[in-house]
Design an enzyme around this catalytic site. Structure first.
Site, PDB file in Angstrom:
ATOM      1  N   LYS A 204       0.825  -1.204   0.000  1.00 37.94           N
ATOM      2  CA  LYS A 204       0.000   0.000   0.000  1.00 37.94           C
ATOM      3  C   LYS A 204       0.861   1.257   0.000  1.00 37.94           C
ATOM      4  O   LYS A 204       0.560   2.230  -0.702  1.00 37.94           O
ATOM      5  CB  LYS A 204      -0.939  -0.020   1.209  1.00 37.94           C
TER       6      LYS A 204
ATOM      7  N   GLN B  22      -4.807  -1.662   9.526  1.00 38.49           N
ATOM      8  CA  GLN B  22      -4.635  -2.997   8.957  1.00 38.49           C
ATOM      9  C   GLN B  22      -5.168  -4.060   9.918  1.00 38.49           C
ATOM     10  O   GLN B  22      -4.808  -4.097  11.085  1.00 38.49           O
ATOM     11  CB  GLN B  22      -3.142  -3.252   8.671  1.00 38.49           C
TER      12      GLN B  22
ATOM     13  N   ASP C  57     -11.505   2.330   3.988  1.00 43.10           N
ATOM     14  CA  ASP C  57     -11.883   0.918   3.921  1.00 43.10           C
ATOM     15  C   ASP C  57     -13.392   0.763   3.752  1.00 43.10           C
ATOM     16  O   ASP C  57     -13.872  -0.301   3.352  1.00 43.10           O
ATOM     17  CB  ASP C  57     -11.449   0.191   5.207  1.00 43.10           C
TER      18      ASP C  57
END
Length: 303
Positions: free
Chosen positions: A62, A106, A129
């Site tokens: 990422k 994460q 997200d």
């Protein structure tokens, strides 16, 4: 004879990597234009707690892709013993930081941390997200929201392949908050007729045979057999499963790929949906930036 004809057919492969590469290139051009026009950069903050090997790989990927499109990347690596209070305090700082437009924590988190509370602490406007209850609720009610990355990528590929989805029958196998539920909501918003199924659904093969669009996201290798798929359907296989055969490990999807030749098109595993996830994370960051600065939305669809 019919079975032989189906076996002889070959479905088009939907190349997720090529699609993601094109999306990333378009975003890089858009970010460069934003910087030239405003002097500002979209910024993505990623928080990693602990030393889970797979999570570290994802975070590094990422970071690389964020930098590659010209966005600002902020990676916060915290020790595994980080307390809930300290993690929430960091999120409060990132929520208030005007250079940060997207925040991602994460997952999975170490067992002593409450993931739900962590997700709910993120400013919904920075929740790239798309997991926050506010974004889930806004999506479900047809309002402007940040959408989970995997279903967003699936929808992009479907629209690229099929164009207008109005009136198509769509079957989604899976009801998770990450893929199944938002995928169904996105397809409803595109005026599909949607059936959401799961592990307890009766007559699942019969329902699948009704689908013009079949999206499978259950994490069960080879669940969907060839005779479940209507000839000419478009199949999106979200599953990523590691299986052992003859002492060797391989990655496979939730669809028996070798039996799906009579589909019009199918995403392979690997190389299908997977590459789209990080690309759509960056797309969400760009969307969050534009909304934060009241800039008009720009289509990132392929020309």
């Amino acid at each position: 004879m019919e079975d032989q004809a189906l076996a002889a057919a070959t479905a088009d492969r939907i190349d997720g990597k090529a699609f993601a590469d094109g999306l990333v290139a378009r975003m890089a051009a858009e970010v460069a234009q934003i910087r030239a026009d405003t002097g500002l950069l979209p910024g993505l903050a990623v928080v990693l707690v602990g030393e889970d090997a797979a999570s570290a790989v994802y975070v590094n990927a990422k970071h690389r892709q964020t930098m590659a499109v010209g966005m600002a990347s902020f990676v916060h690596r915290l020790p595994a013993e980080t307390s809930q209070a300290d993690l929430l305090a960091l999120l409060d700082q990132l929520n208030a930081d005007t250079a940060v437009h997207g925040i991602l924590v994460q997952l999975p988190l170490p067992a002593h941390l409450d993931a739900l509370e962590v997700i709910e602490r993120i400013d919904p406007a920075k929740d790239v997200d798309g997991f926050h209850a506010v974004n889930a609720g806004r999506l479900a009610t047809g309002q402007e929201a940040l959408v989970p990355c995997t279903p967003l990528g699936c929808l992009m590929m479907l629209k690229d392949r099929l164009g207008d989805l109005t009136g198509l029958n769509a079957v989604v196998i899976g009801k998770s908050n990450i893929v199944g539920k938002p995928m169904s909501q996105l397809l409803l918003a595109e005026n599909c007729t949607v059936i959401t199924t799961h592990s307890k659904t009766k007559n699942l093969p019969d329902l699948c045979r009704m689908a013009d669009i079949l999206v499978v996201a259950v994490g069960r290798p080879g669940l969907v057999r060839g005779d479940w798929i209507r000839p000419g359907a478009t199949v999106i296989d979200v599953g990523i499963n590691r299986v052992e055969e003859n002492g060797k490990s391989r990655i496979t999807g939730d669809v028996a790929f070798e039996e799906a030749g009579h589909a019009a098109a199918i995403t392979p595993v690997p190389g299908g949906v997977g590459p789209m996830t990080i690309a759509c994370l960056l797309a969400n960051t760009l969307t969050a930036f534009r909304r934060r600065h009241s800039l008009p939305a720009v289509s990132l669809a392929a020309e």
